[in-house]
Design a protein around this motif. Structure first.
Motif, short mmCIF file in Angstrom:
data_model
loop_
_atom_site.label_atom_id
_atom_site.label_comp_id
_atom_site.label_asym_id
_atom_site.label_seq_id
_atom_site.Cartn_x
_atom_site.Cartn_y
_atom_site.Cartn_z
N VAL A 7 -2.44 -39.84 -18.93
CA VAL A 7 -1.10 -39.44 -18.53
C VAL A 7 -0.42 -38.79 -19.73
O VAL A 7 -0.39 -39.37 -20.82
CB VAL A 7 -0.28 -40.64 -18.02
N MET B 118 3.10 -38.27 -8.52
CA MET B 118 2.41 -37.82 -9.73
C MET B 118 1.47 -36.67 -9.37
O MET B 118 0.80 -36.70 -8.34
CB MET B 118 1.60 -38.96 -10.34
N TYR C 108 -1.84 -34.42 -10.58
CA TYR C 108 -3.05 -34.47 -11.41
C TYR C 108 -3.60 -33.05 -11.54
O TYR C 108 -3.77 -32.35 -10.53
CB TYR C 108 -4.14 -35.31 -10.74
N PHE D 5 2.80 -35.77 -16.26
CA PHE D 5 1.70 -35.33 -15.41
C PHE D 5 0.43 -36.00 -15.87
O PHE D 5 0.37 -36.62 -16.94
CB PHE D 5 1.56 -33.80 -15.42
N THR D 6 -0.61 -35.93 -15.05
CA THR D 6 -1.89 -36.55 -15.36
C THR D 6 -2.97 -35.48 -15.41
O THR D 6 -2.94 -34.52 -14.64
CB THR D 6 -2.24 -37.61 -14.30
N THR E 283 3.62 -43.05 -6.20
CA THR E 283 3.77 -44.34 -6.87
C THR E 283 5.06 -44.96 -6.36
O THR E 283 6.13 -44.38 -6.49
CB THR E 283 3.83 -44.16 -8.40
#
Length: 257
Positions: free
Chosen positions: A238, A202, A204, A247-248, A143
Motif C-alpha cells: 500500500v 481501494m 489496485y 493506492f495499492t 473496505t
C-alpha cells in the motif's frame, strides 16, 4: 477501445490537491504518459496512458476541504436509473447525474455505510482501455465496517452476488456478476484499522515488481504505509503519493486478484 459490462468497474481517477506534482509522480512511477484535456471546461483534467492505452485520469479537487484520493467508477448503461436505485437502497447521491461533455454521463455517491464511489455511463469515452497488465488497474476493493449491509446494497444496485472465503482471521468477499469476479470486499476488523478511518474503495494497480515500485515511490516523494508482503494472488504494498492519496500495487501471480 474497451467497453466493460454494466456493473463492472471501468474507470479510476485521482482528485488531487496538486495536479502538476501528482502527474510527475505517477508518470515516473508507472511509466504513464499524461494528456491534458484541451477544452477549457475540462479544468485541466488529465488522462494517463500506458503506451497507446488509456488507464486512468486525474483532476483538481473541487474544494480545499477534500482530501486527495483515488475514485472507483462502476459502468452503467443508465446513470439516472442507477442513482434512483442507489438512493432507494440507502445510499446518498453526492453529485447528481450529469454529462461530461460528449465523453460520458457520471454521478457520485456514498454507499449505505458511507464509502464513496461513482458510476460512468460511457459515450465517447468508454473508460479504461487496459486492465491487469503492469501499469493498469487490476482490482477494486471495498473496505467497510458494514459487510452484510454492503452485500445487500451492491446486490440491489448492481446485481452483484457475494462469495465469502476465510483468509487467515478474516472473511474476504468476492463480488461476482454472473460468473465474473468484478470486485472485492475487506471488513474493517482488528486493531490495524484506526477508528477514524472511513470506509472506502481501494484501487489496485498491477506492477512487474512490487518491491522496486515501493522503493521508487519513496524516491519520488511518496510513502509506503504497508510494506511489500505476499498474498496468494501476488505480492502487494500500500502506497501514498506526495499529496496523500492511497493506492495499492500488486505483482500478480494470475490474471486478477
Amino acid at each position: 477501445m474497451t467497453t466493460v459490462a454494466p456493473g463492472t468497474p471501468n474507470w479510476v481517477d485521482l482528485g488531487t490537491s496538486d495536479l502538476e506534482d501528482a502527474t510527475r509522480f505517477y508518470t515516473a512511477l508507472f511509466g504513464w504518459t499524461a494528456y491534458v484535456s484541451p477544452q477549457p471546461e475540462a479544468g485541466g483534467y488529465t488522462l494517463f496512458r500506458k503506451g497507446d492505452k488509456t488507464v486512468a485520469g486525474a483532476g483538481p479537487l473541487f474544494t480545499e476541504a477534500q482530501p486527495s484520493a483515488w475514485s472507483t467508477y462502476i459502468a452503467t448503461d443508465d446513470a439516472d436509473a442507477a442513482a434512483r436505485r442507489i438512493a432507494a437502497a440507502g445510499g446518498q447521491v453526492l453529485v447528481a447525474p450529469f454529462d461530461v461533455m460528449d465523453q460520458g454521463r457520471m454521478a457520485a455517491f456514498l454507499d449505505q455505510a458511507g464509502a464513496p464511489f461513482s458510476v460512468w455511463q460511457p459515450m465517447a469515452m468508454p473508460g479504461a482501455d487496459l486492465f491487469t497488465e503492469p501499469g493498469s488497474l487490476s482490482w477494486n476493493e471495498l473496505t467497510t465496517r458494514d459487510p452484510d449491509g454492503s452485500k445487500a446494497f451492491y446486490r440491489t444496485v448492481f446485481g452483484w452476488e457475494a462469495e465469502d472465503e476465510t483468509v487467515g482471521a478474516i472473511i474476504y468477499t468476492t463480488f461476482k456478476l454472473g460468473d465474473r469476479r468484478v470486485a472485492g470486499m475487506l471488513p474493517m476488523v482488528g486493531d490495524e484499522w484506526p477508528a477514524d478511518l472511513p470506509p472506502h474503495w481501494m484501487v489496485y494497480f498491477a506492477v512487474e515488481d512490487t518491491d522496486a515500485t515501493a522503493a521508487r515511490a519513496t524516491e519520488l516523494g511518496g510513502a509506503v504505509p504497508v510494506p511489500p508482503e505476499d498474498l496468494p494472488q501476488g505480492r502487494f504494498a500500500v502506497l501514498t503519493d506526495p499529496q496523500g492519496a492511497v493506492f495499492t500495487v500488486i505483482a500478480l501471480k494470475r490474471t486478477r486478484p
